[in-house]
Design a protein around this motif. Structure first.
Motif, PDB file in Angstrom:
ATOM      1  N   LEU A  98     -12.954 -12.487  -2.766  1.00 61.25           N
ATOM      2  CA  LEU A  98     -14.364 -12.445  -3.117  1.00 61.25           C
ATOM      3  C   LEU A  98     -15.037 -11.123  -2.767  1.00 61.25           C
ATOM      4  N   SER A  99     -14.750 -10.576  -1.615  1.00 65.54           N
ATOM      5  CA  SER A  99     -15.450  -9.368  -1.195  1.00 65.54           C
ATOM      6  C   SER A  99     -14.677  -8.092  -1.492  1.00 65.54           C
ATOM      7  N   LYS A 100     -13.440  -8.218  -1.958  1.00 67.82           N
ATOM      8  CA  LYS A 100     -12.572  -7.069  -2.251  1.00 67.82           C
ATOM      9  C   LYS A 100     -12.348  -6.199  -1.017  1.00 67.82           C
ATOM     10  N   GLN A 101     -12.497  -6.801   0.156  1.00 64.76           N
ATOM     11  CA  GLN A 101     -12.254  -6.094   1.405  1.00 64.76           C
ATOM     12  C   GLN A 101     -10.748  -5.908   1.581  1.00 64.76           C
ATOM     13  N   MET A 102     -10.331  -4.672   1.863  1.00 63.24           N
ATOM     14  CA  MET A 102      -8.922  -4.364   2.046  1.00 63.24           C
ATOM     15  C   MET A 102      -8.596  -4.387   3.545  1.00 63.24           C
ATOM     16  N   VAL A 103      -7.534  -5.102   3.906  1.00 66.76           N
ATOM     17  CA  VAL A 103      -7.104  -5.182   5.289  1.00 66.76           C
ATOM     18  C   VAL A 103      -5.661  -4.701   5.349  1.00 66.76           C
ATOM     19  N   LYS A 104      -5.429  -3.647   6.092  1.00 67.35           N
ATOM     20  CA  LYS A 104      -4.075  -3.133   6.267  1.00 67.35           C
ATOM     21  C   LYS A 104      -3.382  -3.985   7.324  1.00 67.35           C
ATOM     22  N   LEU A 105      -2.277  -4.616   6.933  1.00 65.12           N
ATOM     23  CA  LEU A 105      -1.555  -5.461   7.874  1.00 65.12           C
ATOM     24  C   LEU A 105      -0.726  -4.602   8.814  1.00 65.12           C
ATOM     25  N   LEU A 106      -0.394  -5.155   9.920  1.00 65.19           N
ATOM     26  CA  LEU A 106       0.278  -4.425  10.984  1.00 65.19           C
ATOM     27  C   LEU A 106       1.663  -3.947  10.550  1.00 65.19           C
ATOM     28  N   GLY A 141       0.838  -1.191   0.000  1.00 71.81           N
ATOM     29  CA  GLY A 141       0.000   0.000   0.000  1.00 71.81           C
ATOM     30  C   GLY A 141       0.872   1.238   0.000  1.00 71.81           C
ATOM     31  N   THR A 142       0.330   2.358   0.418  1.00 71.82           N
ATOM     32  CA  THR A 142       1.103   3.599   0.441  1.00 71.82           C
ATOM     33  C   THR A 142       2.225   3.545   1.464  1.00 71.82           C
ATOM     34  N   ASP A 143       1.971   2.962   2.629  1.00 72.76           N
ATOM     35  CA  ASP A 143       3.016   2.913   3.648  1.00 72.76           C
ATOM     36  C   ASP A 143       3.141   1.561   4.341  1.00 72.76           C
ATOM     37  N   SER A 144       2.323   0.587   3.966  1.00 70.12           N
ATOM     38  CA  SER A 144       2.395  -0.713   4.622  1.00 70.12           C
ATOM     39  C   SER A 144       1.844  -1.795   3.703  1.00 70.12           C
ATOM     40  N   LEU A 145       1.867  -3.016   4.207  1.00 73.59           N
ATOM     41  CA  LEU A 145       1.301  -4.135   3.463  1.00 73.59           C
ATOM     42  C   LEU A 145      -0.218  -4.113   3.541  1.00 73.59           C
ATOM     43  N   VAL A 146      -0.840  -4.468   2.434  1.00 74.69           N
ATOM     44  CA  VAL A 146      -2.298  -4.515   2.367  1.00 74.69           C
ATOM     45  C   VAL A 146      -2.688  -5.869   1.806  1.00 74.69           C
TER      46      VAL A 146
END
Length: 129
Positions: A68-76, A58-63
């Motif tokens: 299926l749902s295209k839900q984005m989760v920003k990893l720690l 992502g812009t500053d971290s892993l995403v």
């Protein structure tokens, strides 16, 4: 005579299919190496279940984006890779038995990411290891 023709046709088809698959893998690997890894198909263990998706920068971290749902989760941000291993027999029921499981730790807890062996080096590079 017909058996020989069928055998030759099968061998040719198998050779062409193998060549195409290997060429596609090489092109993908070259693109990741030159452009830098941007996305890797993987599975993430969330809430006790393995979920398919893509791991990307992502812009500053892993995403991680669920397939299926295209839900984005920003990893720690403090995520660090502890080890990678083959899946256990129980995990093989949910993920590809040929994949590798990357175990990560952070202050909030553990995280498991399953990637194919060809993508393991790229996934570790994405995670900064």
């Amino acid at each position: 005579m017909n058996d020989m023709i069928e055998l030759a046709l099968f061998a040719t088809t198998a050779a062409v299919a193998g060549w195409l698959i290997r060429r596609k893998q090489q092109q993908r690997s070259d693109r990741i190496t030159t452009e830098g890894p941007t996305e890797i198909a993987c599975m993430l263990k969330r809430q006790g279940r393995w979920r398919p998706g893509k791991l990307s920068i992502g812009t500053d971290s892993l995403v991680w984006e669920q397939a299926l749902s295209k839900q984005m989760v920003k990893l720690l941000t403090d995520l660090r890779c502890v080890e990678f291993r083959r899946p256990t027999a129980r995990e093989m029921l949910a993920i590809n038995p040929g994949s590798r499981v990357v175990e990560c730790k952070s202050l909030q807890g553990n995280l498991l990411i399953a990637v194919m062996p060809d993508d393991l080096a790229h996934a570790l590079r994405l995670m900064g290891k």
